[in-house]
Motif scaffolding. Structure first.
Motif, PDB file in Angstrom:
ATOM      1  N   PRO A  45      -5.950  -4.362  68.031  1.00  0.00           N
ATOM      2  CA  PRO A  45      -5.959  -4.061  69.685  1.00  0.00           C
ATOM      3  C   PRO A  45      -5.691  -2.749  69.438  1.00  0.00           C
ATOM      4  CG  PRO A  45      -4.016  -5.605  68.611  1.00  0.00           C
ATOM      5  CD  PRO A  45      -5.058  -5.564  67.483  1.00  0.00           C
ATOM      6  N   ASN A  46      -5.154  -1.383  68.504  1.00  0.00           N
ATOM      7  CA  ASN A  46      -5.608  -0.797  68.767  1.00  0.00           C
ATOM      8  C   ASN A  46      -6.854   0.415  68.519  1.00  0.00           C
ATOM      9  OD1 ASN A  46      -3.045  -0.391  69.025  1.00  0.00           O
ATOM     10  ND2 ASN A  46      -2.488  -0.357  67.117  1.00  0.00           N
ATOM     11  N   TRP A  47      -7.633  -0.849  68.408  1.00  0.00           N
ATOM     12  CA  TRP A  47      -8.668  -0.584  67.287  1.00  0.00           C
ATOM     13  C   TRP A  47     -10.150  -0.701  68.997  1.00  0.00           C
ATOM     14  CZ3 TRP A  47      -8.427  -1.817  61.959  1.00  0.00           C
ATOM     15  CH2 TRP A  47      -7.220   0.058  61.025  1.00  0.00           C
ATOM     16  N   GLU A  48      -9.819  -1.667  69.344  1.00  0.00           N
ATOM     17  CA  GLU A  48     -10.908  -3.136  69.971  1.00  0.00           C
ATOM     18  C   GLU A  48     -11.685  -1.516  70.645  1.00  0.00           C
ATOM     19  OE1 GLU A  48     -10.925  -6.233  73.543  1.00  0.00           O
ATOM     20  OE2 GLU A  48      -8.426  -5.542  72.293  1.00  0.00           O
ATOM     21  N   ALA A  49     -11.344  -0.671  71.547  1.00  0.00           N
ATOM     22  CA  ALA A  49     -12.383   0.567  71.735  1.00  0.00           C
ATOM     23  C   ALA A  49     -13.605   0.514  71.176  1.00  0.00           C
ATOM     24  CB  ALA A  49     -11.503   0.995  72.396  1.00  0.00           C
ATOM     25  N   VAL A  86      -4.587   2.157  54.807  1.00  0.00           N
ATOM     26  CA  VAL A  86      -6.297   3.066  54.346  1.00  0.00           C
ATOM     27  C   VAL A  86      -7.310   2.376  54.915  1.00  0.00           C
ATOM     28  CG1 VAL A  86      -5.099   3.276  52.045  1.00  0.00           C
ATOM     29  CG2 VAL A  86      -6.189   1.023  52.338  1.00  0.00           C
ATOM     30  N   VAL A  87      -7.777   0.980  55.468  1.00  0.00           N
ATOM     31  CA  VAL A  87      -8.580  -0.175  56.604  1.00  0.00           C
ATOM     32  C   VAL A  87      -8.643   0.657  56.918  1.00  0.00           C
ATOM     33  CG1 VAL A  87      -9.686  -1.969  56.084  1.00  0.00           C
ATOM     34  CG2 VAL A  87      -8.517  -0.812  54.312  1.00  0.00           C
ATOM     35  N   ASP A  88      -8.656   1.785  58.496  1.00  0.00           N
ATOM     36  CA  ASP A  88      -8.612   2.433  59.507  1.00  0.00           C
ATOM     37  C   ASP A  88      -9.415   2.412  60.279  1.00  0.00           C
ATOM     38  OD1 ASP A  88     -10.166   4.239  58.773  1.00  0.00           O
ATOM     39  OD2 ASP A  88      -8.717   5.731  59.664  1.00  0.00           O
ATOM     40  N   HIS A  89      -9.685   2.530  61.301  1.00  0.00           N
ATOM     41  CA  HIS A  89     -11.199   2.553  61.988  1.00  0.00           C
ATOM     42  C   HIS A  89     -12.543   3.266  61.725  1.00  0.00           C
ATOM     43  CE1 HIS A  89     -11.005   6.302  64.296  1.00  0.00           C
ATOM     44  NE2 HIS A  89      -9.744   6.094  64.280  1.00  0.00           N
ATOM     45  N   LYS A  90     -11.794   4.693  61.285  1.00  0.00           N
ATOM     46  CA  LYS A  90     -13.484   5.119  60.606  1.00  0.00           C
ATOM     47  C   LYS A  90     -13.761   4.877  59.333  1.00  0.00           C
ATOM     48  CE  LYS A  90     -10.610   9.530  61.469  1.00  0.00           C
ATOM     49  NZ  LYS A  90     -10.112  10.723  60.897  1.00  0.00           N
ATOM     50  N   VAL A  91     -12.719   3.642  57.854  1.00  0.00           N
ATOM     51  CA  VAL A  91     -13.674   3.463  57.233  1.00  0.00           C
ATOM     52  C   VAL A  91     -14.580   2.197  58.281  1.00  0.00           C
ATOM     53  CG1 VAL A  91     -13.443   1.682  55.716  1.00  0.00           C
ATOM     54  CG2 VAL A  91     -11.857   3.972  56.064  1.00  0.00           C
ATOM     55  N   LEU A  92     -13.752   1.300  59.130  1.00  0.00           N
ATOM     56  CA  LEU A  92     -14.475   0.370  59.874  1.00  0.00           C
ATOM     57  C   LEU A  92     -16.082   0.331  60.747  1.00  0.00           C
ATOM     58  CD1 LEU A  92     -11.913  -1.927  59.870  1.00  0.00           C
ATOM     59  CD2 LEU A  92     -13.028  -2.211  57.970  1.00  0.00           C
ATOM     60  N   GLN A  93     -16.385   1.812  61.713  1.00  0.00           N
ATOM     61  CA  GLN A  93     -17.149   2.274  61.845  1.00  0.00           C
ATOM     62  C   GLN A  93     -18.238   2.367  60.856  1.00  0.00           C
ATOM     63  OE1 GLN A  93     -16.374   4.628  65.443  1.00  0.00           O
ATOM     64  NE2 GLN A  93     -14.061   4.641  65.365  1.00  0.00           N
ATOM     65  N   GLU A 132     -22.693  -8.775  57.106  1.00  0.00           N
ATOM     66  CA  GLU A 132     -22.364  -7.446  56.296  1.00  0.00           C
ATOM     67  C   GLU A 132     -21.027  -7.305  57.493  1.00  0.00           C
ATOM     68  OE1 GLU A 132     -21.345  -5.186  52.761  1.00  0.00           O
ATOM     69  OE2 GLU A 132     -22.742  -6.209  53.122  1.00  0.00           O
ATOM     70  N   SER A 133     -22.511  -6.156  58.274  1.00  0.00           N
ATOM     71  CA  SER A 133     -21.958  -5.665  59.488  1.00  0.00           C
ATOM     72  C   SER A 133     -21.932  -6.148  60.005  1.00  0.00           C
ATOM     73  CB  SER A 133     -23.426  -4.622  60.036  1.00  0.00           C
ATOM     74  OG  SER A 133     -23.214  -4.350  60.859  1.00  0.00           O
ATOM     75  N   ALA A 134     -21.244  -7.833  60.069  1.00  0.00           N
ATOM     76  CA  ALA A 134     -21.039  -8.388  61.823  1.00  0.00           C
ATOM     77  C   ALA A 134     -19.732  -8.333  61.333  1.00  0.00           C
ATOM     78  CB  ALA A 134     -21.580  -9.240  61.647  1.00  0.00           C
ATOM     79  N   ALA A 135     -19.441  -8.912  60.087  1.00  0.00           N
ATOM     80  CA  ALA A 135     -17.678  -8.936  59.218  1.00  0.00           C
ATOM     81  C   ALA A 135     -16.679  -8.084  59.678  1.00  0.00           C
ATOM     82  CB  ALA A 135     -18.291  -9.637  57.711  1.00  0.00           C
ATOM     83  N   TYR A 136     -17.697  -7.059  59.577  1.00  0.00           N
ATOM     84  CA  TYR A 136     -16.681  -5.603  59.759  1.00  0.00           C
ATOM     85  C   TYR A 136     -16.304  -5.185  61.348  1.00  0.00           C
ATOM     86  CZ  TYR A 136     -18.446  -4.130  54.582  1.00  0.00           C
ATOM     87  OH  TYR A 136     -18.479  -4.346  53.337  1.00  0.00           O
ATOM     88  N   LEU A 137     -17.626  -5.749  61.770  1.00  0.00           N
ATOM     89  CA  LEU A 137     -17.399  -4.870  63.381  1.00  0.00           C
ATOM     90  C   LEU A 137     -15.442  -6.413  63.357  1.00  0.00           C
ATOM     91  CD1 LEU A 137     -17.840  -4.153  66.048  1.00  0.00           C
ATOM     92  CD2 LEU A 137     -19.601  -6.159  66.043  1.00  0.00           C
ATOM     93  N   ARG A 138     -16.083  -7.213  63.300  1.00  0.00           N
ATOM     94  CA  ARG A 138     -15.076  -8.641  63.565  1.00  0.00           C
ATOM     95  C   ARG A 138     -13.461  -7.886  63.394  1.00  0.00           C
ATOM     96  NH1 ARG A 138     -18.400 -12.201  62.280  1.00  0.00           N
ATOM     97  NH2 ARG A 138     -18.281 -12.980  60.160  1.00  0.00           N
ATOM     98  N   LEU A 139     -13.737  -6.753  61.557  1.00  0.00           N
ATOM     99  CA  LEU A 139     -12.484  -6.702  61.494  1.00  0.00           C
ATOM    100  C   LEU A 139     -11.557  -6.123  62.068  1.00  0.00           C
ATOM    101  CD1 LEU A 139     -13.014  -6.063  57.855  1.00  0.00           C
ATOM    102  CD2 LEU A 139     -10.960  -8.201  58.436  1.00  0.00           C
ATOM    103  N   LEU A 140     -12.311  -4.769  63.258  1.00  0.00           N
ATOM    104  CA  LEU A 140     -12.587  -3.756  63.707  1.00  0.00           C
ATOM    105  C   LEU A 140     -12.297  -4.160  65.112  1.00  0.00           C
ATOM    106  CD1 LEU A 140     -13.028  -1.090  64.355  1.00  0.00           C
ATOM    107  CD2 LEU A 140     -15.203  -1.154  65.133  1.00  0.00           C
ATOM    108  N   MET A 141     -12.117  -5.227  65.801  1.00  0.00           N
ATOM    109  CA  MET A 141     -12.599  -5.658  66.857  1.00  0.00           C
ATOM    110  C   MET A 141     -11.037  -6.922  66.692  1.00  0.00           C
ATOM    111  SD  MET A 141     -14.500  -5.240  69.398  1.00  0.00           S
ATOM    112  CE  MET A 141     -14.006  -6.784  70.177  1.00  0.00           C
ATOM    113  N   ASN A 142     -10.547  -7.268  65.463  1.00  0.00           N
ATOM    114  CA  ASN A 142      -9.810  -7.882  65.255  1.00  0.00           C
ATOM    115  C   ASN A 142      -8.457  -6.991  65.678  1.00  0.00           C
ATOM    116  OD1 ASN A 142     -10.403  -9.586  65.030  1.00  0.00           O
ATOM    117  ND2 ASN A 142     -10.848  -9.997  62.664  1.00  0.00           N
TER     118      ASN A 142
END
Length: 451
Positions: free
Chosen positions: A425-429, A392-399, A413-423
């Motif tokens: 590998p499928n969403w790294e781009a 449920v928490v995918d790249h659309k949600v985190l972006q 808070e924005s940086a925390a969401y970005l870290r989740l996105l970068m962690n």
């Protein structure tokens, strides 16, 4: 089918004379002597049985009235109470009965609430009965079944195992234990249960055993074998709703959707108060890409199970599948799922994403900002629930969360969401794109972690 019909006609021919002999008992003056009253009650029970078999209808008003008199004159006959319960498939009917003051009345009430799917109410009564009567197996089994229906599988498993330890030969209700083991994917215990049921201490000719073995083969993915045993279960008990539903599942696995729908419809006809039959009918039509039909059946399921978030999520999905014209209805369903404590988080996800869609479509700034704020509220709550649930928490949600919290000035808070996105590998781009866009909000250590 022809053999079943001919058998039904044969039974009717044999029972009709018996009904004619017993029918005057329903209107005759009851005897005054206590022994004769009990005998009168037993004969009324027999008449009630005949009426039920002749009608083939669990909601027969005539049989219900006769059986009500049977328990009044002979309250110690539990079989009469049981048959009376089989005539009460609706809560209003169960509540309207005038019953004698007898210990069996409390058992009847508890079991009746289970039969009409009022599981939370039934559980309180069953717990009291268990305490007062020292853990009767039938009460413990009903409690296990009730926990299973409430999706509390660990509690259900403990109770079923308690009965098996006390009596390894006990089979009545153990088919529900096999359902619990199936859901928990415990193939080892399911195999042990199936071998015990088929062994010398079991009864391989009972419908419970056939159902358990069918469940075992289903769990192993041997769907043809599962159908063989489920058909045997249905030959032994044509009224067994759970077997009709499970055989429908097996047909769906074999891509035989028409046969699956027939099985689910039979289950719904046998017990219209069982939400699972309607729910699976809806899923079958959803699989066939017939959203109008699936919507109708999901409505039926949600009406029977109004506090189950799964029903509201499914109904919301059905509205969403029809198109944007039903978006508002879908959002109302997802909101109901949130109120019903949706453990999966699907409702929060879709409420957030649909508010983003509404914000993107809006031309008015205030309306757009309101939808964005709502989307942030739902999706923020979703991430707090379990940030690692990628279902449920995918790249659309985190972006969205990353950008919105940045715009609101919440840099940490924005940086925390970005870290989740970068962690991931499928969403790294996606993360790299956003980091290039808004890298100024991150400090040096955070940049290193994200890189």
């Amino acid at each position: 089918e022809r053999s079943l019909n001919s058998r039904s006609h044969s039974v009717s021919r044999e029972l009709a004379p018996l009904r004619a002999r017993l029918a005057p008992l329903a209107t005759s003056t009851p005897p005054s002597h206590p022994f004769e009253q009990r005998l009168h009650g037993l004969l009324l029970y027999l008449l009630g049985l005949v009426l039920r078999r002749l009608r083939g209808d669990d909601d027969s008003d005539e049989a219900r009235k006769v059986l009500q008199k049977a328990v009044e004159f002979c309250p110690c006959n539990w079989a009469a109470w049981h048959e009376l319960g089989e005539c009460c498939k609706r809560l209003e009917v169960l509540s309207s009965l005038q019953l004698p003051d007898h210990p069996f009345r409390r058992f009847f009430r508890a079991y009746g609430l289970v039969a009409v799917h009022r599981h939370k109410e039934a559980l309180g009564l069953l717990k009291t009965l268990r305490e007062e009567y020292g853990g009767m197996k039938s009460v413990v089994m009903k409690m296990g079944y009730t926990y299973y229906m409430l999706q509390q599988h660990d509690a259900a498993e403990m109770l079923f195992e308690e009965v098996r330890r006390d009596d390894p030969t006990w089979l009545d209700g153990m088919q529900y234990y096999s359902d619990v083991l199936y859901v928990k994917e415990d193939l080892a215990k399911l195999a042990d249960l199936a071998h015990a049921a088929m062994g010398p201490l079991g009864n391989k000719y009972s419908f419970e055993t056939c159902y358990i073995v069918g469940n075992y083969y289903s769990r192993k993915g041997q769907h043809e074998e599962a159908i063989v045993y489920l058909r045997r279960a249905l030959r032994l008990n044509r009224q067994y709703v759970a077997a009709w539903i499970l055989i429908g599942h097996e047909f769906m696995e074999l891509k035989k959707e028409v046969k699956a729908i027939e099985a689910y419809r039979t289950a719904a006809a046998l017990d219209p108060q069982d939400y699972k039959a309607w729910y699976n009918l809806a899923q079958a039509f959803e699989f066939l890409k017939l959203p109008d039909f699936s919507l109708y059946y999901y409505r039926r399921a949600a009406a029977l199970q109004p506090y189950d978030s799964r029903m509201w999520n499914a109904l919301g999905d059905a509205y969403r599948a029809i198109g944007p014209s039903h978006r508002r209805e879908a959002m109302k369903c997802y909101q109901r799922a949130v109120e019903c404590d949706d453990k999966q988080g699907l409702s929060l996800r879709w409420l957030g994403l649909m508010n983003i869609e509404l914000a993107d479509e809006s031309t008015e700034k205030d309306v757009r900002m309101e939808h964005q704020a709502r989307a942030f509220m739902y999706l923020r709550q979703l991430v707090k629930r379990d940030p690692d649930d990628v279902a449920v928490v995918d790249h659309k949600v985190l972006q969205f969360l990353t950008r919105y919290s940045r715009d609101m000035g919440e840099k940490a808070e924005s940086a925390a969401y970005l870290r989740l996105l970068m962690n991931n590998p499928n969403w790294e781009a996606f993360g790299v794109s956003i980091m290039n866009e808004m890298g100024s909000i991150l400090d040096g250590s955070t940049m290193e972690q994200c890189s």
